[in-house]
Write a protein that holds these residues in place. Structure first.
Motif, short mmCIF file in Angstrom:
data_model
loop_
_atom_site.label_atom_id
_atom_site.label_comp_id
_atom_site.label_asym_id
_atom_site.label_seq_id
_atom_site.Cartn_x
_atom_site.Cartn_y
_atom_site.Cartn_z
N ALA A 154 0.82 -1.21 0.00
CA ALA A 154 0.00 0.00 0.00
C ALA A 154 0.85 1.26 0.00
N GLN A 155 2.07 1.19 0.51
CA GLN A 155 2.92 2.37 0.63
C GLN A 155 3.93 2.52 -0.50
N SER A 156 4.24 1.44 -1.20
CA SER A 156 5.25 1.51 -2.26
C SER A 156 4.59 1.68 -3.62
N ALA A 185 -8.13 0.21 -2.93
CA ALA A 185 -7.54 -0.64 -1.90
C ALA A 185 -6.33 0.04 -1.27
N ARG A 186 -5.48 0.65 -2.09
CA ARG A 186 -4.29 1.35 -1.57
C ARG A 186 -4.70 2.45 -0.59
N GLU A 187 -5.67 3.25 -0.99
CA GLU A 187 -6.12 4.36 -0.14
C GLU A 187 -6.73 3.84 1.16
N THR A 188 -7.52 2.78 1.07
CA THR A 188 -8.15 2.21 2.27
C THR A 188 -7.10 1.64 3.22
N LEU A 189 -6.14 0.90 2.68
CA LEU A 189 -5.08 0.32 3.52
C LEU A 189 -4.22 1.41 4.17
N ALA A 190 -3.89 2.44 3.40
CA ALA A 190 -3.09 3.53 3.95
C ALA A 190 -3.85 4.28 5.04
#
Length: 126
Positions: A14-16, A59-64
């Motif tokens: 999610a961060q990379s 998904a990236r935004e939700t996980l972050a």
């Protein structure tokens, strides 16, 4: 999540900008990167490309957002680990004639080239 290691691998993804098995090994050296990468690749919201794995933007935004609320110090630590890995890779990369020269940080057109090493957002340290 099956284990805490799986959660950390998902947080790395999610961060990379993109996640490879090598990146997981560098950021999570105590974990089985091959197993975690295989698990990530099989998730329905992960896209596999020649650069590695990318989660769908939502998904990236939700996980972050989840990591930011749940464990803000872990977010800072994760981003710092990623920044350290990317800086090491840049220092170790062979000179290929692409990108800025050591004495000139712009391209021949006069515009700096963007580097997209990490997901959006600054790396903050205390």
């Amino acid at each position: 999540m099956p284990t805490a290691a799986h959660r950390r691998a998902l947080e790395v993804a999610a961060q990379s900008y993109s996640t490879s098995e090598e990146l997981l090994t560098a950021v999570l050296p105590e974990e089985d990167a091959h197993l975690l990468f295989s698990w990530l690749r099989d998730l329905p919201f992960m896209e596999s490309t020649h650069r590695g794995l990318h989660p769908h933007d939502t998904a990236r935004e939700t996980l972050a957002a989840d990591l930011r609320r749940r464990a803000p110090d872990a977010l800072v630590t994760m981003r710092q680990r990623l920044a350290d890995v990317y800086l090491r890779l840049l220092r170790e990369a062979p000179r290929s004639g692409y990108g800025p020269s050591p004495t000139n940080s712009s391209t021949s057109s006069g515009r700096a080239r963007p580097w997209h090493g990490c997901a959006p957002g600054p790396v903050r340290t205390r």
